[in-house]
Write a protein that holds these residues in place. Sequence first.
Motif, mmCIF file in Angstrom:
data_model
loop_
_atom_site.group_PDB
_atom_site.id
_atom_site.type_symbol
_atom_site.label_atom_id
_atom_site.label_comp_id
_atom_site.label_asym_id
_atom_site.label_seq_id
_atom_site.Cartn_x
_atom_site.Cartn_y
_atom_site.Cartn_z
ATOM 1 N N LEU A 52 39.755 26.075 66.173
ATOM 2 C CA LEU A 52 39.410 24.935 65.666
ATOM 3 C C LEU A 52 38.567 24.015 68.014
ATOM 4 O O LEU A 52 38.308 23.510 67.747
ATOM 5 N N ALA A 53 38.331 25.486 68.556
ATOM 6 C CA ALA A 53 37.628 25.305 69.400
ATOM 7 C C ALA A 53 36.423 25.760 69.937
ATOM 8 O O ALA A 53 35.933 25.472 70.306
ATOM 9 N N GLN A 54 35.887 25.312 68.795
ATOM 10 C CA GLN A 54 34.042 25.990 68.692
ATOM 11 C C GLN A 54 33.423 24.566 69.271
ATOM 12 O O GLN A 54 33.553 23.711 68.484
ATOM 13 N N GLU A 55 32.660 25.788 69.703
ATOM 14 C CA GLU A 55 31.516 24.188 70.128
ATOM 15 C C GLU A 55 30.742 24.690 69.355
ATOM 16 O O GLU A 55 29.316 25.606 69.216
ATOM 17 N N TYR A 56 29.998 23.815 68.407
ATOM 18 C CA TYR A 56 29.424 23.902 66.856
ATOM 19 C C TYR A 56 28.363 22.781 67.247
ATOM 20 O O TYR A 56 29.445 21.317 66.519
ATOM 21 N N PRO A 57 27.460 22.480 67.324
ATOM 22 C CA PRO A 57 26.774 21.161 67.524
ATOM 23 C C PRO A 57 26.581 20.664 66.225
ATOM 24 O O PRO A 57 26.266 19.549 65.988
ATOM 25 N N GLY A 58 26.687 20.579 64.587
ATOM 26 C CA GLY A 58 26.506 20.726 63.553
ATOM 27 C C GLY A 58 27.797 20.089 63.093
ATOM 28 O O GLY A 58 29.221 20.381 63.873
ATOM 29 N N ARG A 59 28.432 19.377 61.983
ATOM 30 C CA ARG A 59 29.502 19.161 61.517
ATOM 31 C C ARG A 59 30.266 20.765 60.696
ATOM 32 O O ARG A 59 29.607 21.239 60.177
ATOM 33 N N ALA A 60 31.719 20.883 61.211
ATOM 34 C CA ALA A 60 32.029 22.167 60.615
ATOM 35 C C ALA A 60 33.341 21.578 60.792
ATOM 36 O O ALA A 60 34.624 20.487 61.802
ATOM 37 N N GLY A 111 43.898 20.108 68.122
ATOM 38 C CA GLY A 111 42.909 19.283 68.240
ATOM 39 C C GLY A 111 41.534 20.360 67.711
ATOM 40 O O GLY A 111 41.918 21.311 67.610
ATOM 41 N N GLY A 112 40.029 19.879 68.266
ATOM 42 C CA GLY A 112 39.390 19.559 68.077
ATOM 43 C C GLY A 112 38.796 20.366 65.902
ATOM 44 O O GLY A 112 38.737 18.566 65.991
ATOM 45 N N LEU A 113 38.622 21.336 65.952
ATOM 46 C CA LEU A 113 37.682 21.034 64.356
ATOM 47 C C LEU A 113 39.192 20.466 63.584
ATOM 48 O O LEU A 113 40.129 21.129 63.907
ATOM 49 N N PRO A 114 37.984 19.830 62.386
ATOM 50 C CA PRO A 114 39.150 19.639 61.370
ATOM 51 C C PRO A 114 40.052 19.801 61.070
ATOM 52 O O PRO A 114 39.417 21.130 60.758
ATOM 53 N N LEU A 115 41.392 20.400 60.139
ATOM 54 C CA LEU A 115 42.302 21.280 59.658
ATOM 55 C C LEU A 115 42.741 21.034 58.422
ATOM 56 O O LEU A 115 42.611 20.025 58.803
ATOM 57 N N THR A 116 42.289 21.544 57.438
ATOM 58 C CA THR A 116 43.101 21.214 56.366
ATOM 59 C C THR A 116 44.082 22.077 56.022
ATOM 60 O O THR A 116 43.422 23.201 55.764
ATOM 61 N N VAL A 117 45.403 21.979 55.820
ATOM 62 C CA VAL A 117 46.001 23.105 55.200
ATOM 63 C C VAL A 117 46.564 23.043 53.650
ATOM 64 O O VAL A 117 46.822 22.264 53.276
ATOM 65 N N THR A 118 45.746 24.018 52.889
ATOM 66 C CA THR A 118 46.201 23.875 51.416
ATOM 67 C C THR A 118 46.899 25.233 50.671
ATOM 68 O O THR A 118 47.021 26.334 52.071
ATOM 69 N N SER A 119 47.582 25.032 49.435
ATOM 70 C CA SER A 119 48.756 26.466 49.136
ATOM 71 C C SER A 119 47.712 26.427 47.774
ATOM 72 O O SER A 119 47.882 25.265 47.143
ATOM 73 N N PRO A 120 47.211 27.759 47.576
ATOM 74 C CA PRO A 120 46.638 27.773 45.843
ATOM 75 C C PRO A 120 47.579 28.163 45.025
ATOM 76 O O PRO A 120 47.534 28.082 43.574
ATOM 77 N N GLY A 121 49.468 28.737 45.105
ATOM 78 C CA GLY A 121 50.143 29.006 43.742
ATOM 79 C C GLY A 121 49.502 30.766 43.929
ATOM 80 O O GLY A 121 49.053 30.689 44.455
ATOM 81 N N GLU A 122 50.438 31.281 43.352
ATOM 82 C CA GLU A 122 50.449 32.954 43.434
ATOM 83 C C GLU A 122 49.266 32.658 42.272
ATOM 84 O O GLU A 122 48.648 32.714 41.693
ATOM 85 N N PRO A 123 48.709 34.566 42.828
ATOM 86 C CA PRO A 123 47.595 34.631 41.815
ATOM 87 C C PRO A 123 47.666 34.493 40.709
ATOM 88 O O PRO A 123 48.600 35.623 40.323
#
Length: 391
Positions: free
Chosen positions: A65-73, A98-110
Amino acid sequence: MSAAVWIALTSLLAWLWLLLGQGFFWRTDVRLPPGRDPRVWPPVCVVVPARDEAEVLPRSLPSLLAQEYPGRAEVFLVDDGSSDGTGELAAELSRRHGGLPLTVTSPGEPPAGWTGKLWAVRHGIALARTRGPAFLLLTDADIAHAPDSLRSLVAAAEGGGYDMVSQMARLRVESLWERFVVPAFVYFFAQLYPFRWIAVRGGRTAAAAGGCVLLRAETAERARVPDAIRQAVIDDVALARAVKGGGGHIWLGLADRVDSVRPYPRLHDLWHMVARSAYAQLRHNPLLLLGTVLGLALVYLVPPVAFLAGLAAGAWAAAVAGGLAWLVMAATFVPMLRYYRLRGWLAPLLPFTAFLYLLMTVDSAVRHYRGRGAAWKGRTYARPDAALEES
């Protein structure tokens, strides 16, 4: 000459060939190539598959989340059916740091025919593609990145024209068993997949380190990743083969500022790490298993046995051949020990560690035939052909 002398000489010749003819695998100077800052930094999506990672996530996710990246991430953490609150913890860490936007998701069982990790990666990549990224960073939940890691990876890929750039994270070497087993693990990997050969365009050698893989989004789509490798237990090598097989230019080397925070304090923990996939590496082939056992014995066990037994019995030819082979073996291991900031006196003990790996490999085959093969966090995976039959 006696059979013992011939065997010791054969081992010595094997080591001379490994020293000079196996891509200088023992050198540890293959590091992230010099980068070139692009005029416009391309958008990047980070995909993190995670299953029951609450123990390590506080030490790894904040670094992403703390990556110092000049572009969008942005970061997509895919909770692969965790039972320890991994997803909830990830969301809390994002709110806290804080930092980069985070999305938490789950796909269910494989579904049948998929490993859990690759099913999670597929779900994460599908979500990431809706953001139109130029690059995907596939990284494990136990990997901590320096603040400039993402920037350096993208610059290296752009500067070298690479379709995939992977770094082998520096593993933890704090416990006694970690010091014995971990540097040898990376050393053996480099021996199988010499890093210098991996970067050769059109070459046959392909490998990656799954903890840190930067992949062009168009390359992933062209190689049908991860669908094309959905059954792979050793998914990083399978990924590299899929990309390189499709004409992609890939690079793999050792990391300086990308670290694994996962502890392996006991021999049991390290044993399971190796045994869960060693027989899969041999394609579940008994003949390859036999060849591997004999090869490990000839290359790693014969030198000290020939040296010590030769000295005891006055068989000087065997002792000299065995001693020279042991010396070359130890010398090639010293750079890896230095990379891990460990003392060189561990180098002559490599035959002991190799014997442990031999036992782990045999145990991996035993687990497979008992139906406990590639087991990881509550899941056991069948052979790829068996998975296809089930699906």
